[in-house]
Scaffold this motif. Sequence first.
Motif, PDB file in Angstrom:
ATOM      1  N   GLU A 123       0.847  -1.203   0.165  1.00 50.67           N
ATOM      2  CA  GLU A 123      -0.008   0.137   0.091  1.00 50.67           C
ATOM      3  C   GLU A 123       1.037   1.164  -0.020  1.00 50.67           C
ATOM      4  O   GLU A 123       0.384   2.331  -0.528  1.00 50.67           O
ATOM      5  N   THR A 124       2.067   1.195   0.543  1.00 50.81           N
ATOM      6  CA  THR A 124       2.982   2.314   0.857  1.00 50.81           C
ATOM      7  C   THR A 124       4.411   2.083   0.412  1.00 50.81           C
ATOM      8  O   THR A 124       4.481   1.010   0.477  1.00 50.81           O
ATOM      9  N   TYR A 125       4.905   2.947  -0.030  1.00 49.60           N
ATOM     10  CA  TYR A 125       6.421   2.794  -0.395  1.00 49.60           C
ATOM     11  C   TYR A 125       7.369   2.439   0.935  1.00 49.60           C
ATOM     12  O   TYR A 125       8.181   1.593   0.791  1.00 49.60           O
ATOM     13  N   GLU A 126       6.892   2.760   2.219  1.00 53.18           N
ATOM     14  CA  GLU A 126       7.442   2.371   3.357  1.00 53.18           C
ATOM     15  C   GLU A 126       7.449   0.795   3.413  1.00 53.18           C
ATOM     16  O   GLU A 126       8.356   0.153   3.467  1.00 53.18           O
TER      17      GLU A 126
END
Length: 131
Positions: free
Chosen positions: A110-113
Amino acid sequence: ASALVGVELTAQNPLKHSFAPGCYIREIFNPKGFLLITRIHKIAHPFFLLKGEMSIFFEDGEKRIKAPHYGITRPGTKRMIYAHEDCIFVTVQATTQTDVSKMEEELTAETYEEFDNYVNSQKEKICHTLV
């Protein structure tokens, strides 16, 4: 303008899931005029535009493609797609998973992290196997 997610999004962009040994085939219908944003892909895999014409927007610009077309999705890819016509888009991904929600978690972030954490965990696995 409003954003569609979940059941509302799937109603407008129906999905078809097919499986072969070690392989997941995901087909999505994107209606003309829709603007879509994908999740972040963790693993490289082929994609195929079987019908229609779309613009795919990347950080470095836009690419307009028309069926028939195929390419390779690279890890870390997140797409914004505009369907100029009704489109049928197919991806083929290597997995032994058959539960769609678990596959989404395994194959996308969902996120780049979350993506960076996945990449780092893969590097650690590779380093441990080399030792």
